[in-house]
Design an enzyme around this catalytic site. Structure first.
Site, short mmCIF file in Angstrom:
data_model
loop_
_atom_site.label_atom_id
_atom_site.label_comp_id
_atom_site.label_asym_id
_atom_site.label_seq_id
_atom_site.Cartn_x
_atom_site.Cartn_y
_atom_site.Cartn_z
N LYS A 15 0.67 -1.20 -0.13
CA LYS A 15 -0.13 0.14 -0.08
C LYS A 15 0.90 1.34 0.00
O LYS A 15 1.83 1.64 0.86
CB LYS A 15 -0.96 0.04 1.35
N ASP B 272 -3.38 4.58 -2.12
CA ASP B 272 -4.31 4.86 -1.00
C ASP B 272 -4.33 6.42 -1.19
O ASP B 272 -3.64 7.05 -0.22
CB ASP B 272 -4.22 4.22 0.15
N LYS C 16 -7.39 8.42 -1.34
CA LYS C 16 -8.31 8.87 -1.00
C LYS C 16 -9.14 10.33 -1.86
O LYS C 16 -9.23 11.09 -1.16
CB LYS C 16 -8.35 9.16 0.49
N ASP D 196 -12.98 14.92 -5.11
CA ASP D 196 -13.07 16.24 -5.93
C ASP D 196 -14.42 16.15 -6.74
O ASP D 196 -15.25 15.30 -6.78
CB ASP D 196 -11.94 16.44 -6.57
N THR E 20 -11.58 6.88 10.33
CA THR E 20 -11.82 6.39 11.76
C THR E 20 -11.70 7.45 12.87
O THR E 20 -11.69 7.32 13.83
CB THR E 20 -10.89 5.08 12.09
N ARG F 286 2.46 -0.57 10.98
CA ARG F 286 3.43 -0.34 11.77
C ARG F 286 3.70 -1.92 12.40
O ARG F 286 4.95 -1.95 12.69
CB ARG F 286 3.29 0.53 12.92
O1 C5P Z 1 0.50 1.48 11.07
P1 C5P Z 1 -1.07 1.05 11.08
O2 C5P Z 1 -1.28 -0.36 10.99
O3 C5P Z 1 -1.82 1.88 11.86
O4 C5P Z 1 -1.24 1.43 9.63
C1 C5P Z 1 -2.79 1.69 9.14
C2 C5P Z 1 -2.46 2.09 7.89
O5 C5P Z 1 -4.22 2.09 7.06
C3 C5P Z 1 -2.04 3.53 7.59
O6 C5P Z 1 -1.42 3.49 6.17
C4 C5P Z 1 -3.25 4.42 7.36
O7 C5P Z 1 -3.17 5.52 6.70
C5 C5P Z 1 -4.31 3.32 6.87
N1 C5P Z 1 -5.88 3.79 7.02
C6 C5P Z 1 -6.28 3.67 8.44
N2 C5P Z 1 -7.59 3.95 8.85
C7 C5P Z 1 -8.37 3.98 7.79
C8 C5P Z 1 -8.14 4.34 6.35
C9 C5P Z 1 -6.61 3.99 6.24
O8 C5P Z 1 -5.36 3.21 9.23
N3 C5P Z 1 -9.57 4.45 8.22
#
Ligand code: C5P
Length: 217
Positions: free
Chosen positions: A33, A60, A62, A65, A115, A201
């Site tokens: 991603k 990703d 998002k 527009d 979220t 992470r």
């Molecule tokens: O590090 P972590 O597991 O929190 O990363 C989650 C990934 O998913 C990040 O790239 C974040 O931007 C993305 N994401 C998210 N919640 C969303 C949409 C995308 O955590 N609602």
């Protein structure tokens, strides 16, 4: 569709960091991603780089527009080897349809409510409670026949019986103190119907990356 269901969020600054990290990954076992930070810093060459290394890509960005702008942007995205990309469902019916028309082989995922938003935000923004606002957006996703949605663990419960592709971030198999508030484990997400989970992470910062990947696969 392939049977890969683990999407790893490459939330890195540049291609050097990405290159170092993906040398530890098997492109047969996960999807890469690319988010806003990496795309702004490196542009489409990061897509070419990952594609050349054999990865399927989730871009990703998002998008949100006017329909014409989104259509032209999705047309550009679909020129690259991008399997999945995101738009905001709040861009409305015409914008979603414009993305659908331009998508080529790329699947379009709708983002419902971020979220980071809660009931007080949806009341302030839309004069509507969170659940009703979410339900409206899901109805729109179904009516416009978008390919799928990015949803939180709780929302997964609500849409489990729909044909939408379900992509779930906020996955944690161990307790962590970070910014993800509504989390679930990979096992719970898969058993509740997630087609893909997005993990950043817990894998990118793991001491044993191979072990972490096994844990989330
Ligand atoms: O590090 P972590 O597991 O929190 O990363 C989650 C990934 O998913 C990040 O790239 C974040 O931007 C993305 N994401 C998210 N919640 C969303 C949409 C995308 O955590 N609602």
């Amino acid at each position: 569709m392939s049977n890969k269901r683990l999407i790893i969020a490459l939330d890195f600054k540049n291609i050097d960091e990405v290159s170092n990290f993906i040398s530890k990954l098997d492109p047969q076992k996960c999807i890469a991603k690319v988010g806003l930070q990496l795309f702004i810093s490196e542009g489409p060459k990061v897509l070419e780089f990952l594609s050349h290394k054999g990865f399927e890509i989730f871009l990703d960005l998002k998008l949100h527009d006017i329909p014409n702008t989104v259509k032209k942007s999705v047309e550009e995205i679909s020129q690259y080897n991008v399997k999945l990309t995101t738009i905001h469902l709040q861009g409305g019916r015409d914008m979603i349809q414009a993305a659908n028309e331009a998508k080529g082989d790329t699947k379009i995922l709708g983002v419902s409510l971020l979220t980071s938003l809660d009931d007080s935000d949806t009341r302030e923004l839309y004069n509507n409670d969170f659940k009703k606002q979410f339900d409206n957006l899901i109805s729109l996703a179904m009516e416009t026949k978008i390919d799928g949605i990015v949803c939180s663990s709780q929302e997964l419960e609500i849409i489990k019986d729909t044909s939408l592709i379900k992509v779930v971030p906020g996955i944690r198999n161990q307790h962590t103190f970070d910014d993800q508030k509504r989390v679930m484990t990979s096992g719970e997400a898969y058993s509740k119907g997630a087609d893909y989970i997005v993990v950043g992470r817990p894998i990118t910062q793991a001491k044993e990356i191979g072990e972490a990947i096994k844990d989330y696969s």
